[in-house]
Design an enzyme around this catalytic site. Structure first.
Site, PDB file in Angstrom:
ATOM      1  N   LEU A  33       0.816  -1.217   0.000  1.00 29.60           N
ATOM      2  CA  LEU A  33       0.000   0.000   0.000  1.00 29.60           C
ATOM      3  C   LEU A  33       0.850   1.268   0.000  1.00 29.60           C
ATOM      4  O   LEU A  33       1.949   1.297   0.551  1.00 29.60           O
ATOM      5  CB  LEU A  33      -0.921   0.008   1.220  1.00 29.60           C
ATOM      6  CG  LEU A  33      -1.879  -1.190   1.338  1.00 29.60           C
ATOM      7  CD1 LEU A  33      -2.769  -1.028   2.565  1.00 29.60           C
ATOM      8  CD2 LEU A  33      -2.731  -1.363   0.090  1.00 29.60           C
ATOM      9  N   HIS A  37      -3.420   4.255  -2.370  1.00 27.39           N
ATOM     10  CA  HIS A  37      -4.427   3.379  -1.755  1.00 27.39           C
ATOM     11  C   HIS A  37      -5.105   4.092  -0.588  1.00 27.39           C
ATOM     12  O   HIS A  37      -6.308   3.985  -0.392  1.00 27.39           O
ATOM     13  CB  HIS A  37      -3.768   2.104  -1.213  1.00 27.39           C
ATOM     14  CG  HIS A  37      -3.184   1.223  -2.265  1.00 27.39           C
ATOM     15  ND1 HIS A  37      -1.838   1.032  -2.412  1.00 27.39           N
ATOM     16  CD2 HIS A  37      -3.775   0.475  -3.229  1.00 27.39           C
ATOM     17  CE1 HIS A  37      -1.611   0.190  -3.414  1.00 27.39           C
ATOM     18  NE2 HIS A  37      -2.765  -0.154  -3.933  1.00 27.39           N
ATOM     19  N   GLN A 153      -8.833  -0.657 -16.305  1.00 28.58           N
ATOM     20  CA  GLN A 153      -9.445  -1.556 -15.312  1.00 28.58           C
ATOM     21  C   GLN A 153     -10.793  -0.994 -14.848  1.00 28.58           C
ATOM     22  O   GLN A 153     -11.759  -1.722 -14.675  1.00 28.58           O
ATOM     23  CB  GLN A 153      -8.492  -1.733 -14.136  1.00 28.58           C
ATOM     24  CG  GLN A 153      -9.080  -2.454 -12.957  1.00 28.58           C
ATOM     25  CD  GLN A 153      -8.044  -2.858 -11.923  1.00 28.58           C
ATOM     26  OE1 GLN A 153      -7.354  -3.839 -12.110  1.00 28.58           O
ATOM     27  NE2 GLN A 153      -7.934  -2.120 -10.838  1.00 28.58           N
TER      28      GLN A 153
HETATM   29  O1  PAF Z   1      -5.926  -2.824  -9.031  1.00 32.91           O
HETATM   30  C1  PAF Z   1      -5.563  -3.810  -8.374  1.00 32.91           C
HETATM   31  O2  PAF Z   1      -4.790  -3.727  -7.408  1.00 32.91           O
HETATM   32  C2  PAF Z   1      -6.080  -5.187  -8.763  1.00 32.91           C
HETATM   33  O3  PAF Z   1      -6.184  -5.303 -10.139  1.00 32.91           O
HETATM   34  C3  PAF Z   1      -7.406  -5.544  -8.069  1.00 32.91           C
HETATM   35  C4  PAF Z   1      -8.523  -4.611  -8.499  1.00 32.91           C
HETATM   36  C5  PAF Z   1      -7.231  -5.464  -6.569  1.00 32.91           C
HETATM   37  C6  PAF Z   1      -7.819  -6.968  -8.436  1.00 32.91           C
HETATM   38  O4  PAF Z   1      -6.869  -7.899  -8.036  1.00 32.91           O
END
Ligand code: PAF
Length: 281
Positions: A33, A37, A153
């Site tokens: 982290l 995050h 994503q």
């Molecule tokens: O973005 C990330 O850290 C990963 O792709 C996730 C969303 C936690 C899925 O493993």
């Protein structure tokens, strides 16, 4: 902060949370982290009553076993950071807890599968959707928070939510940067000071494109950006694209939201970054 490593224990706890009429915010992570995050946790705390952070290095989204092996794992430091950020719950399962056999997964996400990251990391988004679907079904969050740094994503997950009609609100949170402009990433741990210095060309180029952006100059801007990055020593450009923010296909003059996205290697470390050039009006 409560820490759970089994689905059963987490679910038992979340039954109580829901019985108390609390909303649940989910922040899925793979650990290692950083402030990026923590900004997701903060945003989640401002939005929901109870925050569940998950830390799970998901094997199915790595197409390169060496990349999976060297992905940073810093659970003790992660727990400390989450405690300080007043996160309510950490779910930190092992692999057996999340994958219990030979399961099959395929979700038709259309062209998002093969563009940009999909092209350079085949199968990556199947693995991402597979684990995020599991987390959504397990936690049943009201809201889920993802970082804009993984822009594609965010689009893929929103496509999954739409396709599978999952009742969750998605929030994309802004990119956090080091004071020198480098986008924060768990992978930055692997950068040598020299790699770090050269990697600044990514944010410098994105900023330059943003300040010079004009719908009519997309082709020239892309070409100049590509040569700015390719001319930087120690940096190997994978792609620099200026795309329609909804489809990720090359932006056209009347695209409403336009995003510039880049992927490159600094030494052995693969980095991605992006900037929104023209938000939807
Ligand atoms: O973005 C990330 O850290 C990963 O792709 C996730 C969303 C936690 C899925 O493993």
């Amino acid at each position: 902060m409560k820490i759970f490593t089994t689905r059963e224990a987490l679910q038992k706890h979340l039954l109580l949370t829901r019985a108390a009429n609390k909303t649940i915010g989910l922040v899925p992570t793979m650990g290692a982290l950083h402030q990026g995050h923590l900004s997701l946790i903060k945003q989640a705390k401002d939005h929901d009553d109870e925050i569940v952070c998950t830390i799970f290095v998901n094997p199915t989204q790595f197409n390169d076993p060496k990349d999976l092996e060297k992905y940073p794992r810093t659970i003790e430091a992660d727990i400390q950071m989450l405690e300080q950020a007043n996160c309510d719950v950490l779910f930190n399962p092992d692999e057996k807890e999340m994958y219990d056999g030979n399961e099959q997964w395929h979700l038709d996400i259309g062209q998002l599968e093969n563009l940009l990251e999909g092209k350079f990391r085949p199968g990556h988004y199947q693995g991402v959707t597979q684990i995020v679907y599991k987390l959504f079904t397990l936690v049943k969050p009201d809201t889920a928070f993802f970082g804009q740094k993984d822009y594609q994503q965010c689009l893929v997950i929103s496509k999954m939510v739409e396709l599978l009609k999952i009742p969750v609100k998605l929030i994309m949170c802004p990119i956090k940067r080091e004071p020198d402009g480098l986008a924060m990433s768990s992978r930055n741990i692997h950068l040598t000071p020299d790699n770090h210095h050269h990697a600044l060309i990514l944010s410098t180029t994105l900023n330059w494109v943003k300040s010079n952006f004009d719908h009519g100059k997309i082709t020239t801007l892309k070409k100049t950006a590509e040569s700015m990055i390719s001319n930087e020593p120690g940096i190997e450009l994978e792609y620099f694209e200026i795309v329609d923010g909804d489809t990720l296909l090359p932006a056209v003059e009347d695209s409403k939201k336009i995003v510039a996205l880049v992927a490159a290697r600094a030494g052995k470390t693969r980095l991605i970054d992006n900037v929104i050039l023209s938000p939807k009006s």
